[in-house]
Motif scaffolding. Sequence first.
Motif, PDB file in Angstrom:
ATOM      1  N   ILE A  11       0.871  -1.177   0.000  1.00  0.00           N
ATOM      2  CA  ILE A  11       0.000   0.000   0.000  1.00  0.00           C
ATOM      3  C   ILE A  11       0.900   1.217   0.000  1.00  0.00           C
ATOM      4  CG2 ILE A  11      -1.749   1.253   1.332  1.00  0.00           C
ATOM      5  CD1 ILE A  11      -2.996  -1.345   1.489  1.00  0.00           C
ATOM      6  N   ALA A  12       0.712   2.092  -0.973  1.00  0.00           N
ATOM      7  CA  ALA A  12       1.580   3.269  -1.043  1.00  0.00           C
ATOM      8  C   ALA A  12       1.121   4.329  -0.046  1.00  0.00           C
ATOM      9  CB  ALA A  12       1.573   3.841  -2.454  1.00  0.00           C
ATOM     10  N   LEU A  13       2.068   4.870   0.695  1.00  0.00           N
ATOM     11  CA  LEU A  13       1.789   5.989   1.599  1.00  0.00           C
ATOM     12  C   LEU A  13       2.082   7.298   0.869  1.00  0.00           C
ATOM     13  CD1 LEU A  13       3.386   4.543   4.863  1.00  0.00           C
ATOM     14  CD2 LEU A  13       1.081   4.219   3.930  1.00  0.00           C
ATOM     15  N   ILE A  14       3.090   7.275   0.026  1.00  0.00           N
ATOM     16  CA  ILE A  14       3.358   8.359  -0.928  1.00  0.00           C
ATOM     17  C   ILE A  14       3.179   7.704  -2.293  1.00  0.00           C
ATOM     18  CG2 ILE A  14       5.065  10.052  -1.745  1.00  0.00           C
ATOM     19  CD1 ILE A  14       4.105  10.562   1.155  1.00  0.00           C
ATOM     20  N   LYS A  15       2.203   8.198  -3.052  1.00  0.00           N
ATOM     21  CA  LYS A  15       1.648   7.422  -4.161  1.00  0.00           C
ATOM     22  C   LYS A  15       2.363   7.604  -5.495  1.00  0.00           C
ATOM     23  CE  LYS A  15      -2.241   6.427  -1.842  1.00  0.00           C
ATOM     24  NZ  LYS A  15      -2.453   5.069  -1.366  1.00  0.00           N
ATOM     25  N   TYR A  16       2.240   6.568  -6.284  1.00  0.00           N
ATOM     26  CA  TYR A  16       2.642   6.606  -7.698  1.00  0.00           C
ATOM     27  C   TYR A  16       1.394   6.881  -8.523  1.00  0.00           C
ATOM     28  CZ  TYR A  16       2.862   3.677 -11.995  1.00  0.00           C
ATOM     29  OH  TYR A  16       2.724   3.160 -13.244  1.00  0.00           O
ATOM     30  N   TRP A  17       1.409   7.952  -9.298  1.00  0.00           N
ATOM     31  CA  TRP A  17       0.283   8.194 -10.230  1.00  0.00           C
ATOM     32  C   TRP A  17       0.841   8.909 -11.456  1.00  0.00           C
ATOM     33  CZ3 TRP A  17      -4.027   5.732 -10.361  1.00  0.00           C
ATOM     34  CH2 TRP A  17      -5.051   6.171 -11.203  1.00  0.00           C
ATOM     35  N   SER A 134       3.809  -3.966 -13.707  1.00  0.00           N
ATOM     36  CA  SER A 134       2.931  -3.151 -12.864  1.00  0.00           C
ATOM     37  C   SER A 134       3.840  -2.295 -11.998  1.00  0.00           C
ATOM     38  CB  SER A 134       2.058  -4.056 -11.994  1.00  0.00           C
ATOM     39  OG  SER A 134       1.500  -3.320 -10.928  1.00  0.00           O
ATOM     40  N   GLY A 135       3.702  -0.973 -12.125  1.00  0.00           N
ATOM     41  CA  GLY A 135       4.626  -0.065 -11.425  1.00  0.00           C
ATOM     42  C   GLY A 135       4.725  -0.383  -9.944  1.00  0.00           C
ATOM     43  N   SER A 136       3.578  -0.653  -9.323  1.00  0.00           N
ATOM     44  CA  SER A 136       3.588  -0.884  -7.882  1.00  0.00           C
ATOM     45  C   SER A 136       4.133  -2.270  -7.514  1.00  0.00           C
ATOM     46  CB  SER A 136       2.181  -0.712  -7.311  1.00  0.00           C
ATOM     47  OG  SER A 136       1.269  -1.550  -7.978  1.00  0.00           O
ATOM     48  N   ALA A 137       4.170  -3.187  -8.477  1.00  0.00           N
ATOM     49  CA  ALA A 137       4.671  -4.543  -8.186  1.00  0.00           C
ATOM     50  C   ALA A 137       6.145  -4.527  -7.795  1.00  0.00           C
ATOM     51  CB  ALA A 137       4.472  -5.451  -9.395  1.00  0.00           C
ATOM     52  N   ALA A 138       6.893  -3.554  -8.326  1.00  0.00           N
ATOM     53  CA  ALA A 138       8.321  -3.477  -8.001  1.00  0.00           C
ATOM     54  C   ALA A 138       8.529  -3.393  -6.483  1.00  0.00           C
ATOM     55  CB  ALA A 138       8.938  -2.265  -8.693  1.00  0.00           C
ATOM     56  N   ARG A 139       7.593  -2.719  -5.791  1.00  0.00           N
ATOM     57  CA  ARG A 139       7.763  -2.521  -4.357  1.00  0.00           C
ATOM     58  C   ARG A 139       7.481  -3.787  -3.568  1.00  0.00           C
ATOM     59  NH1 ARG A 139       4.196   2.620  -5.210  1.00  0.00           N
ATOM     60  NH2 ARG A 139       2.680   1.053  -4.571  1.00  0.00           N
ATOM     61  N   SER A 140       6.677  -4.723  -4.110  1.00  0.00           N
ATOM     62  CA  SER A 140       6.348  -5.953  -3.364  1.00  0.00           C
ATOM     63  C   SER A 140       7.491  -6.960  -3.363  1.00  0.00           C
ATOM     64  CB  SER A 140       5.079  -6.611  -3.918  1.00  0.00           C
ATOM     65  OG  SER A 140       3.925  -6.031  -3.350  1.00  0.00           O
ATOM     66  N   SER A 183      -9.085   1.056 -15.498  1.00  0.00           N
ATOM     67  CA  SER A 183      -7.838   0.488 -14.969  1.00  0.00           C
ATOM     68  C   SER A 183      -6.916   1.621 -14.527  1.00  0.00           C
ATOM     69  CB  SER A 183      -7.143  -0.350 -16.045  1.00  0.00           C
ATOM     70  OG  SER A 183      -6.544   0.505 -16.998  1.00  0.00           O
ATOM     71  N   SER A 184      -6.021   1.334 -13.594  1.00  0.00           N
ATOM     72  CA  SER A 184      -5.148   2.415 -13.118  1.00  0.00           C
ATOM     73  C   SER A 184      -4.246   2.917 -14.251  1.00  0.00           C
ATOM     74  CB  SER A 184      -4.349   1.997 -11.890  1.00  0.00           C
ATOM     75  OG  SER A 184      -3.730   0.765 -12.080  1.00  0.00           O
ATOM     76  N   GLY A 185      -3.826   2.021 -15.152  1.00  0.00           N
ATOM     77  CA  GLY A 185      -2.975   2.456 -16.274  1.00  0.00           C
ATOM     78  C   GLY A 185      -3.695   3.450 -17.173  1.00  0.00           C
ATOM     79  N   ALA A 187      -6.309   5.247 -16.363  1.00  0.00           N
ATOM     80  CA  ALA A 187      -6.644   6.438 -15.581  1.00  0.00           C
ATOM     81  C   ALA A 187      -5.431   7.359 -15.443  1.00  0.00           C
ATOM     82  CB  ALA A 187      -7.156   6.018 -14.206  1.00  0.00           C
ATOM     83  N   MET A 188      -4.255   6.780 -15.230  1.00  0.00           N
ATOM     84  CA  MET A 188      -3.033   7.607 -15.116  1.00  0.00           C
ATOM     85  C   MET A 188      -2.789   8.393 -16.395  1.00  0.00           C
ATOM     86  SD  MET A 188      -0.197   5.198 -13.375  1.00  0.00           S
ATOM     87  CE  MET A 188      -0.609   4.216 -11.954  1.00  0.00           C
ATOM     88  N   GLU A 189      -2.956   7.722 -17.527  1.00  0.00           N
ATOM     89  CA  GLU A 189      -2.707   8.377 -18.802  1.00  0.00           C
ATOM     90  C   GLU A 189      -3.715   9.513 -19.027  1.00  0.00           C
ATOM     91  OE1 GLU A 189      -0.369   8.574 -20.672  1.00  0.00           O
ATOM     92  OE2 GLU A 189      -1.164   9.283 -22.597  1.00  0.00           O
ATOM     93  N   VAL A 274      -6.158   5.806   0.231  1.00  0.00           N
ATOM     94  CA  VAL A 274      -7.095   5.186  -0.720  1.00  0.00           C
ATOM     95  C   VAL A 274      -6.392   5.084  -2.065  1.00  0.00           C
ATOM     96  CG1 VAL A 274      -9.392   5.336  -1.786  1.00  0.00           C
ATOM     97  CG2 VAL A 274      -8.996   6.414   0.452  1.00  0.00           C
ATOM     98  N   ASP A 275      -6.500   3.929  -2.713  1.00  0.00           N
ATOM     99  CA  ASP A 275      -5.844   3.759  -4.018  1.00  0.00           C
ATOM    100  C   ASP A 275      -6.877   3.841  -5.149  1.00  0.00           C
ATOM    101  OD1 ASP A 275      -3.018   3.504  -3.300  1.00  0.00           O
ATOM    102  OD2 ASP A 275      -3.792   1.892  -2.055  1.00  0.00           O
ATOM    103  N   ALA A 276      -6.592   3.183  -6.259  1.00  0.00           N
ATOM    104  CA  ALA A 276      -7.492   3.288  -7.409  1.00  0.00           C
ATOM    105  C   ALA A 276      -8.676   2.349  -7.215  1.00  0.00           C
ATOM    106  CB  ALA A 276      -6.732   2.966  -8.690  1.00  0.00           C
ATOM    107  N   GLY A 277      -9.526   2.702  -6.285  1.00  0.00           N
ATOM    108  CA  GLY A 277     -10.688   1.889  -5.946  1.00  0.00           C
ATOM    109  C   GLY A 277     -11.386   2.535  -4.765  1.00  0.00           C
TER     110      GLY A 277
END
Length: 320
Positions: A11-17, A134-140, A183-185, A187-189, A274-277
């Motif tokens: 869960i990102a506390l400082i987010k990637y968007w 998935s950008g956030s997958a790198a952190r897991s 999708s978050s992808g 939505a980001m674009e 809160v994330d993309a949901g």
Amino acid sequence: MQAAARAQPNIALIKYWGKRDAALNLPAVGSISITLDALVTDVDIAFDEAFADDELGVNGEPREDLLPRMAGCLDSVAGPGRPRARIVSTSNFPIGAGLASSASAFAAATVAAAAAAGADLTTAALARLAGRASGSAARSLYGGFVELANAGDGIVVESMLTAADWPLEVIVAITDSSPKPVSSGDAMERSRRTSPFYSRWVDDQAHDLDVARTAIAARDFEALADVAEHNCLKMHSVMWTSRPSIVYWNAATLDCLAAVRTLRGKGTGVFFTVDAGPQVKAVCLPEDATRVRDAFESIDGVAETLRSGLGPGARLRDPE
Ligand code: PMV
């Protein structure tokens, strides 16, 4: 040529968007996250020259729709000339609903695919490959508190603190577990192209990362709470001001945020993100987690709550 891996969402506390390079899936901003322990995705991968096509099963169902992205992940790990694969992914929580299931699934898939292909890669290299999917997958790939930084033409992911160093807890309020409308992808674009706040979001991120880094190093819960809530609301402001607007929240999402604010005002160690949901994640001091869960469970529209501590990074496991 088969292997199995397990990963937890983060869960990102400082987010990637937003992305700075869509083809390489490079984020526009750095991010800081916490890896969970109670939410789990297991991925089993078998490569075999005898298979005619890739096949993906998710939670017991064949999922052709999710196959191209997963096949792309396996190509980047094992090379496009790899044998075809049978991929089985199982999560113990709703997928595609803003609970970071793509982070845990692609982190586990990257680790399993590398082992099945006999590639001996460092965690840093696995994180870069997972981030392509998935950008956030790198952190897991890492446990506890994790920072993803942009560096040159790539990313660098590092562990900041282990789960044991600062054992916070997370209560997730599930307000709607149906798949997200955008999708978050995508939505980001859309945000990058249309939100008047997008460039300001990108420019401010270095400051929020600095504040969060200092707060985490000092285990300063209040300082982390302030910057994390602010960063989350800024990200959603960028979404809302995109055209067409992207609003993932529902009435129960807002009621949960209000409950967190009330609890915080009374001295409870809790903050929201809160994330993309529409789900709300409340990060809590361990002694306050039960109070936060009880407050969420009394809110109309909260279907379920999940409770988790912080957990480890993606790793190999014995196959089923
Ligand atoms: O990794 P993706 O493409 O699912 O994007 C994740 C974006 C957020 O969850 C909203 C924020 C984040 O940093 O995880």
